[in-house]
Write a protein that holds these residues in place. Sequence first.
Motif, short mmCIF file in Angstrom:
data_model
loop_
_atom_site.label_atom_id
_atom_site.label_comp_id
_atom_site.label_asym_id
_atom_site.label_seq_id
_atom_site.Cartn_x
_atom_site.Cartn_y
_atom_site.Cartn_z
N THR A 193 0.85 -1.19 0.00
CA THR A 193 0.00 0.00 0.00
C THR A 193 0.88 1.23 0.00
O THR A 193 1.83 1.32 0.78
CB THR A 193 -0.90 0.01 1.25
N GLU A 232 1.41 7.29 1.28
CA GLU A 232 0.42 8.34 1.50
C GLU A 232 -0.94 7.76 1.85
O GLU A 232 -1.69 8.34 2.65
CB GLU A 232 0.33 9.24 0.27
N GLU A 233 -1.29 6.62 1.28
CA GLU A 233 -2.57 5.98 1.62
C GLU A 233 -2.55 5.45 3.04
O GLU A 233 -3.54 5.55 3.77
CB GLU A 233 -2.87 4.83 0.65
N LYS A 240 -1.05 6.72 5.53
CA LYS A 240 -1.21 7.86 6.43
C LYS A 240 -2.68 8.23 6.62
O LYS A 240 -3.08 8.69 7.70
CB LYS A 240 -0.43 9.06 5.91
N THR A 241 -3.48 8.03 5.57
CA THR A 241 -4.89 8.41 5.68
C THR A 241 -5.65 7.54 6.66
O THR A 241 -6.70 7.96 7.17
CB THR A 241 -5.58 8.34 4.30
N TYR A 242 -5.15 6.33 6.94
CA TYR A 242 -5.83 5.44 7.88
C TYR A 242 -5.84 5.98 9.30
O TYR A 242 -6.66 5.58 10.12
CB TYR A 242 -5.17 4.06 7.90
N LYS A 273 -5.72 9.37 10.29
CA LYS A 273 -6.06 10.78 10.48
C LYS A 273 -6.92 10.95 11.73
O LYS A 273 -7.62 10.03 12.17
CB LYS A 273 -6.80 11.32 9.26
N THR A 274 -6.87 12.14 12.29
CA THR A 274 -7.62 12.43 13.52
C THR A 274 -9.11 12.11 13.33
O THR A 274 -9.74 12.53 12.34
CB THR A 274 -7.46 13.91 13.90
N LYS A 290 -10.38 9.10 12.80
CA LYS A 290 -10.60 7.87 12.06
C LYS A 290 -10.20 6.68 12.91
O LYS A 290 -9.34 6.75 13.77
CB LYS A 290 -9.83 7.87 10.74
N GLN A 310 -6.57 -2.59 7.60
CA GLN A 310 -5.68 -1.44 7.44
C GLN A 310 -4.45 -1.57 8.35
O GLN A 310 -3.33 -1.22 7.96
CB GLN A 310 -6.44 -0.15 7.72
#
Length: 293
Positions: free
Chosen positions: A7, A10-11, A13-15, A17-18, A20, A26
Amino acid sequence: MEENKLTPREELKTYFKTGKYPTQNQFSDLIDSLRHKEDGLTNKEIVTLANRLGAIENGFIGYVNYAAADEEFPIVISSQDEEDLVIDAGKGNNTEGVKQYFLGSAPYTIKAKKFSAENLGENEYYVLRYETDPTYMFYSMMSRLFGNTLPSIPDGFDFGPLKGKRFYFEISKRSYGQKINIVNTNIKFVNKTDAFIEYMIYGGGNLWGHEYTSGDIVTDHYDIGDFLTFFYRADLRKIDKNIECRIYDEDTDLLLATGYLAANQNNVNIPNNGSINKTRNVRIECDYAINEK
């Protein structure tokens, strides 16, 4: 996550996020994207890494230790952008050779910490040989003896600027059947030409050496080989006059040897026509050949 499909960073990192809440899958993606300390390299990864080494611009040391494994010969490599790297060439008594890359980027400063000099027999000495400038060709190795009646290599001993990528370092132990002492010869260098000329000295059959210089020096070679051999280098490709470098006994003004530098050539490692034996004061005079002034 599919096998061998990572993966993107950058993807991942999105898992996290504040606000989430990463799912089990994941978290698995994150773990699979990391290398565990117990993971070994695959053969493909090893070959890929080996192929990339050739593109590394960092300098490196290649060293061989023929001496005692319990001695300490620490070498400190400093660069402009990393902490100092300390390599102890005294560990392991490695006679097969070791290669280790430097941290940071050139230019590098290479110095010794104080070398230990124990475990020597009555007439034994450690022999240090090193190379920082591959352009010397087969005249490339500088040498020093230390231990027993001779001083150890001091803390801060500077091996000189690294001209290429490789710094070669070699330690061995030899018995010479006698005590060895330091003798000094004063070298005065007089250049009467417009050319930039340097000279290099070897003492006692390459038991001692001094890198190329254009100034006056005092040798600290050895009485076991109290003779000096001189070499010169000068780029005369834009000069159409030959140059002679004559060596005199400064005390008697006796001509001892002459070296010849050819016009319109890049003169490298040009030897004198003889060695200088047991002479304490020497003057080198470089001037245009008599019939070309």
